[in-house]
Enzyme design. Structure first.
Site, PDB file in Angstrom:
ATOM      1  N   SER A 156       0.817  -1.195   0.000  1.00  0.00           N
ATOM      2  CA  SER A 156       0.000   0.000   0.000  1.00  0.00           C
ATOM      3  C   SER A 156       0.858   1.255   0.000  1.00  0.00           C
ATOM      4  CB  SER A 156      -0.907   0.004   1.237  1.00  0.00           C
ATOM      5  OG  SER A 156      -1.596   1.228   1.357  1.00  0.00           O
ATOM      6  N   TYR A 167      -3.255   5.335  -4.826  1.00  0.00           N
ATOM      7  CA  TYR A 167      -4.560   5.991  -4.870  1.00  0.00           C
ATOM      8  C   TYR A 167      -4.474   7.209  -5.786  1.00  0.00           C
ATOM      9  CZ  TYR A 167      -5.877   3.290  -0.713  1.00  0.00           C
ATOM     10  OH  TYR A 167      -6.158   2.282   0.162  1.00  0.00           O
ATOM     11  N   THR A 225      -6.167   1.727  -6.842  1.00  0.00           N
ATOM     12  CA  THR A 225      -7.385   1.501  -6.064  1.00  0.00           C
ATOM     13  C   THR A 225      -8.299   2.710  -6.198  1.00  0.00           C
ATOM     14  OG1 THR A 225      -6.157   0.162  -4.473  1.00  0.00           O
ATOM     15  CG2 THR A 225      -8.302   0.991  -3.778  1.00  0.00           C
ATOM     16  N   LYS A 274      -8.162  -1.978  -9.205  1.00  0.00           N
ATOM     17  CA  LYS A 274      -8.832  -2.652  -8.087  1.00  0.00           C
ATOM     18  C   LYS A 274     -10.137  -1.945  -7.761  1.00  0.00           C
ATOM     19  CE  LYS A 274      -7.710  -4.363  -3.430  1.00  0.00           C
ATOM     20  NZ  LYS A 274      -8.722  -3.672  -2.620  1.00  0.00           N
ATOM     21  N   HIS A 331     -13.711  -3.455  -1.679  1.00  0.00           N
ATOM     22  CA  HIS A 331     -12.843  -2.904  -0.632  1.00  0.00           C
ATOM     23  C   HIS A 331     -13.052  -3.632   0.698  1.00  0.00           C
ATOM     24  CE1 HIS A 331      -9.983   0.536  -0.533  1.00  0.00           C
ATOM     25  NE2 HIS A 331     -10.028   0.287   0.761  1.00  0.00           N
TER      26      HIS A 331
END
Length: 410
Positions: free
Chosen positions: A109, A131, A157, A255, A279
């Protein structure tokens, strides 16, 4: 620590994590949004699918290997990118070492507590997650850094709408750890001396910064500062998704797809793969279980790009069911974190071994020699189980979630 640190199911890893972790930390791992229907639906839907085993003609050797985005993996299971892994002092590095020892790919992440360079040093088969946060120049800098560290693919994401409320209350997360904060959280931490002792031995406090979002020459921002940047960034368009792929210049996994029309637009935008994901139930509650949506998405675009599944995987049999319904592989998040909390690197390895054993048993019992032979004919699929979202008609089938569920942290 239990006399035997090994555990035989992910459910036992979760029980041990609950006993070891301070209540706010454990609550942050398990809690879905609002009523928590989607997080429970993700898990419950797998149990509605049955197997159709064969009695003779089993294969002595089974091949569980595959490739995801061109990267070989010993198991069709990837570690899903999850933020700030403060459940153990070694955090993402312990997860990376476990992934490397079992030959599986790790997703890191951008909100991780350890820098991408350090994690990639422990597991070179690393996918970096991004992100849509900040300016294009900022995102380019983050992609350049991940590429320089050796990340082999980018995970983008986009399935997050900042849904915060939980019926049982959201866990408290401090902005920083100072004396006043430690005193405030003492009633939650002191009853878990093992967790506190681990950090005392490591000589560090839980990391609450996000070093992978550090600007060149600057300091790593705190979690809430990074979260604020993300919330204030104008949401992306499909043209922005296309730009990300071009700017990254390598394999890209999108995603968060649940709809057939979104899956087709993702293909048009040039993504290499997508993950059918809600999620983990942490976004829009009452979104259907991802395993119900997977067949329609795989049928629509599976011949053009790789389709993965994220959400609710707790057993090797769940992996087999996802593959049978069209997934190339699955991603695991909570199961990995429970293993990390239960026993560090060895706990994550334990979880991966559980999934390997269960998957191998399913492939054996279904009479196959490879995970690539799994198909819908291996399953007992209830009438109305698959759901089609955004496919030109109304979704059909039973309710997407159990009628009544208890809160995950009750």
């Amino acid at each position: 620590m239990p006399r035997n640190p090994w555990f035989e199911t992910v459910a036992e890893a979760q029980r041990r994590a609950r006993k070891r972790l301070p209540r706010p930390v454990y609550g942050a791992l398990v809690a879905g949004s609002e009523r928590g229907r989607t997080i429970d639906a993700n898990v419950a839907a797998f149990a509605e699918l049955g197997f159709a085993p064969r009695v003779v003609g089993h294969h002595a050797d089974r091949d569980l290997t595959t490739t995801v985005l061109g990267v070989p993996t010993a198991l069709p299971v990837l570690i899903s990118p999850t933020g700030v892994q403060a459940v153990h002092p070694d955090g993402e590095v312990a997860v990376a070492r476990a992934a490397a020892s079992r030959g599986v790919v790790m997703g890191l992440s951008s909100f991780a507590s350890r820098p991408v360079e350090e994690v990639a040093g422990a597991q070179p088969d690393l996918f970096f997650q991004l992100y849509w946060s900040g300016t294009r120049a900022t995102m380019t800098q983050r992609m350049d850094r991940a590429r320089a560290a050796g990340a082999k693919a980018l995970i983008v994401t986009l399935d997050w709408s900042f849904s915060h409320g939980r019926d049982w209350g959201s866990p408290a997360v401090p902005e920083k750890l100072d004396l006043r904060t430690m005193l405030r959280f003492a009633p939650d931490v002191l009853p878990r001396p093992g967790w506190l002792w681990r950090y005392a031995r490591s000589g560090r406090l839980p990391e609450l910064t996000v070093p992978n979002l550090r600007a060149p020459g600057g300091e790593a921002p705190g979690f809430f500062a990074a979260y604020g940047e993300w919330m204030q960034t104008t949401p992306p368009t499909w043209e922005d998704v296309k730009w990300l792929g071009e700017e990254w210049g390598g394999p890209l996994l999108l995603k968060g797809v649940t709809r057939v029309d979104d899956a087709k637009r993702a293909v048009d935008a040039g993504v290499t793969a997508l993950s059918v994901s809600n999620h983990g139930g942490n976004n829009l509650d009452t979104t259907p279980a991802t395993i119900r949506i997977l067949p329609s998405v795989a049928e629509a675009v599976g011949d053009e790009i790789e389709v993965l599944l994220d959400g609710g995987v707790r057993r090797g049999g769940d992996v087999a069911k996802a593959l049978a319904l069209g997934a190339r592989a699955v991603l695991i998040g909570r199961a990995c974190l429970w293993g990390l909390a239960a026993n560090g690197q060895a706990g994550v390895e334990n979880v991966l071994d559980i999934l390997r054993g269960g998957l191998d048993s399913a492939v054996l019992g279904l009479g196959h020699s490879s995970v690539h032979e799994l198909g819908p004919e291996d399953l007992v699929i209830p009438a109305g189980f698959p759901l089609v979202l955004g496919g030109g008609g109304l979704p059909v089938g039973p309710s997407a979630a159990p009628a009544d569920v208890e809160s995950p942290v009750a």
